[in-house]
Design a protein around this motif. Structure first.
Motif, PDB file in Angstrom:
ATOM      1  N   ARG A  53       0.062 -34.368 -33.731  1.00 50.86           N
ATOM      2  CA  ARG A  53       0.820 -35.255 -34.620  1.00 50.86           C
ATOM      3  C   ARG A  53       0.933 -34.640 -36.023  1.00 50.86           C
ATOM      4  O   ARG A  53       1.984 -34.703 -36.673  1.00 50.86           O
ATOM      5  CB  ARG A  53       0.128 -36.614 -34.703  1.00 50.86           C
ATOM      6  CG  ARG A  53       0.253 -37.465 -33.457  1.00 50.86           C
ATOM      7  CD  ARG A  53      -0.192 -38.890 -33.736  1.00 50.86           C
ATOM      8  NE  ARG A  53      -0.196 -39.695 -32.528  1.00 50.86           N
ATOM      9  CZ  ARG A  53      -1.267 -39.932 -31.797  1.00 50.86           C
ATOM     10  NH1 ARG A  53      -2.449 -39.423 -32.175  1.00 50.86           N
ATOM     11  NH2 ARG A  53      -1.200 -40.660 -30.704  1.00 50.86           N
TER      12      ARG A  53
ATOM     13  N   GLN B 255      -8.229 -36.828 -28.040  1.00 52.47           N
ATOM     14  CA  GLN B 255      -7.765 -37.477 -29.261  1.00 52.47           C
ATOM     15  C   GLN B 255      -7.596 -36.461 -30.383  1.00 52.47           C
ATOM     16  O   GLN B 255      -6.632 -36.520 -31.162  1.00 52.47           O
ATOM     17  CB  GLN B 255      -8.752 -38.565 -29.669  1.00 52.47           C
ATOM     18  CG  GLN B 255      -8.227 -39.504 -30.749  1.00 52.47           C
ATOM     19  CD  GLN B 255      -7.027 -40.321 -30.264  1.00 52.47           C
ATOM     20  OE1 GLN B 255      -7.011 -40.796 -29.127  1.00 52.47           O
ATOM     21  NE2 GLN B 255      -6.019 -40.465 -31.112  1.00 52.47           N
TER      22      GLN B 255
ATOM     23  N   ASP C   8      -4.229 -35.809 -32.314  1.00 51.00           N
ATOM     24  CA  ASP C   8      -4.140 -35.918 -33.770  1.00 51.00           C
ATOM     25  C   ASP C   8      -3.652 -34.608 -34.383  1.00 51.00           C
ATOM     26  O   ASP C   8      -2.844 -34.601 -35.332  1.00 51.00           O
ATOM     27  CB  ASP C   8      -5.505 -36.290 -34.348  1.00 51.00           C
ATOM     28  CG  ASP C   8      -5.924 -37.703 -33.952  1.00 51.00           C
ATOM     29  OD1 ASP C   8      -5.043 -38.494 -33.552  1.00 51.00           O
ATOM     30  OD2 ASP C   8      -7.145 -38.011 -34.031  1.00 51.00           O
TER      31      ASP C   8
END
Length: 421
Positions: free
Chosen positions: A340, A333, A337
């Motif tokens: 992104r 994750q 993140d």
């Protein structure tokens, strides 16, 4: 003086010289003889001490010879052999000392230096013989102390043996009560410990019995008592291990309950993380770890009498696997993140680099070759992938490739322009 007597003064001088030389030689001989007598006289005291040492060594040897017979009757063959070896060595040295003393007694014309050398060697031989016998006597005395200790230790060891045997019986009774409450796997170590204790006690009993027989025959038994002490020590350690089983089971059960409660909290947090995870592989691995941890919970995996040790270990393994899977989800994750967050900037850089490269190729016209145009086309393709790829990590990689290809296209276009001038 008449010419016919010219030789008379020479004869007189030669005669005087001869008389003087003879007197000198006689004087030197008298001085050497006096020095030799003085040296012989000085050596008398050393020779007297050497004779005294021979007497001392011979007395010690005679005592040791009598001791050997007693040692052979009292102790084992190894001890007697050691004593005999020491006596034989001392006897050989004393025999050589006797031979040298005989030479001194028979010598009439030997020099003082020769007598002094023999005397010193006699002293060395006697000192060595006495030291050898003293060491053997010390070792024998130590062995006798051991035997005296053995006669005291055997009753003590027998009392300790009886006490340990009683403890073993009590531990066996305790295990009998626990057999119906817990699984055999939980009590297997304690049963094995009691078996080891029984074997050690039996071996100790055999050695103590043999020691009693030897002591009754006035023979050495320290080796047997030492061996019995070692077996009793092993038996005590094994009994201690068996006696701890009840408290160990209680502690393992309490730990298993604590691990089970913690696992429930871990499962709740893991399900939340699974539902929120974006990475499919990490989410799948966490789902498998959740299933395994669920099966490891008490009441699900247990069947028959409990084994607190196995339950505790199973719960620990389940929690460890669950934590690894959760860490993988968090890492994935975090990676997503991060991708992104960086993707927008990477696409903007790629678009800017594409515009620069496209302008360079457009301004160059036909002078720009196929290599620059191919790089530009590949950059445009990678930019399309970056905009459409749902995986942020893959999209970020594509955007960076687009910027790199566009930079290559610009460089190739500049090269073509320079080459075409």
């Amino acid at each position: 003086m008449a010419d016919g007597l010219w030789w008379v003064p020479s004869v007189v001088v030669l005669g005087i010289a001869a008389v003087a030389a003879a007197g000198g030689i006689a004087g030197f001989r008298r001085l050497g003889a006096r020095r030799e007598r003085d040296a012989l006289e000085a050596g008398r005291a050393d020779e007297t001490r050497a004779k005294s040492m021979i007497v001392q060594a011979d007395s010690a040897l005679r005592e040791a010879l009598g001791e050997v017979l007693y040692v052979e009757a009292q102790f084992d063959e190894a001890t007697a052999a050691g004593m005999r070896d020491s006596v034989d060595a001392a006897q050989r040295r004393l025999r050589e000392a006797f031979l040298l003393q005989q030479r001194l007694d028979d010598a009439e014309h030997e020099t003082a230096a020769q007598r002094r050398a023999w005397t010193e060697h006699i002293q060395e031989l006697c000192e060595s013989a006495i030291a050898t016998l003293a060491a053997a006597d010390d070792a024998l005395e130590a062995r006798r102390r051991d035997e005296r200790d053995a006669s005291v230790e055997v009753p003590q060891f027998e009392r300790r043996h009886r006490a340990l045997a009683a403890r073993r019986d009590e531990a066996a009774a305790m295990l009998g009560r626990l057999d119906g409450r817990f699984a055999p796997s939980a009590l297997g170590g304690a049963h094995t410990a009691l078996d080891r204790a029984g074997a050690a006690l039996a071996a100790a009993s055999d050695r103590l019995g043999a020691a009693q027989v030897r002591l009754a025959r006035r023979q050495g038994a320290s080796d047997l008592t030492s061996a019995a002490a070692g077996r009793l020590e092993r038996a005590e350690h094994a009994i201690d291990e068996a006696e701890r089983i009840e408290s160990d089971l209680e502690a393992a059960g309490a730990d298993a309950l604590a691990q089970a409660a913690a696992l429930e909290d871990d499962l709740a947090a893991a399900r939340t993380e699974r539902d929120m995870a974006d990475d499919p592989e990490a989410r799948a691995e966490l789902a498998r770890a959740i299933d395994a941890a669920t099966r490891a919970r008490p009441g699900v995996a247990d069947a028959g009498p409990p084994d607190p040790f196995a339950a505790r270990d199973r719960l620990r393994v389940a929690r460890d696997r669950l934590e690894v899977a959760r860490a993988g989800v968090r890492a994935a994750q975090s990676r997503l993140d991060g991708a992104r967050g960086a993707l927008g900037g990477a696409i903007a850089i790629a678009e800017s680099q594409l515009r620069v490269a496209s302008d360079a190729i457009g301004h160059g016209g036909r002078r720009i070759g196929a290599d620059a145009r191919t790089r530009l086309a590949e950059a445009e393709r990678q930019l399309v992938i970056a905009r459409q790829e749902p995986d942020p990590v893959a999209a970020l990689d594509a955007a960076r490739r687009a910027a790199s290809r566009a930079s290559d296209a610009e460089a190739l276009a500049a090269y073509d322009l320079m080459a075409g001038r």
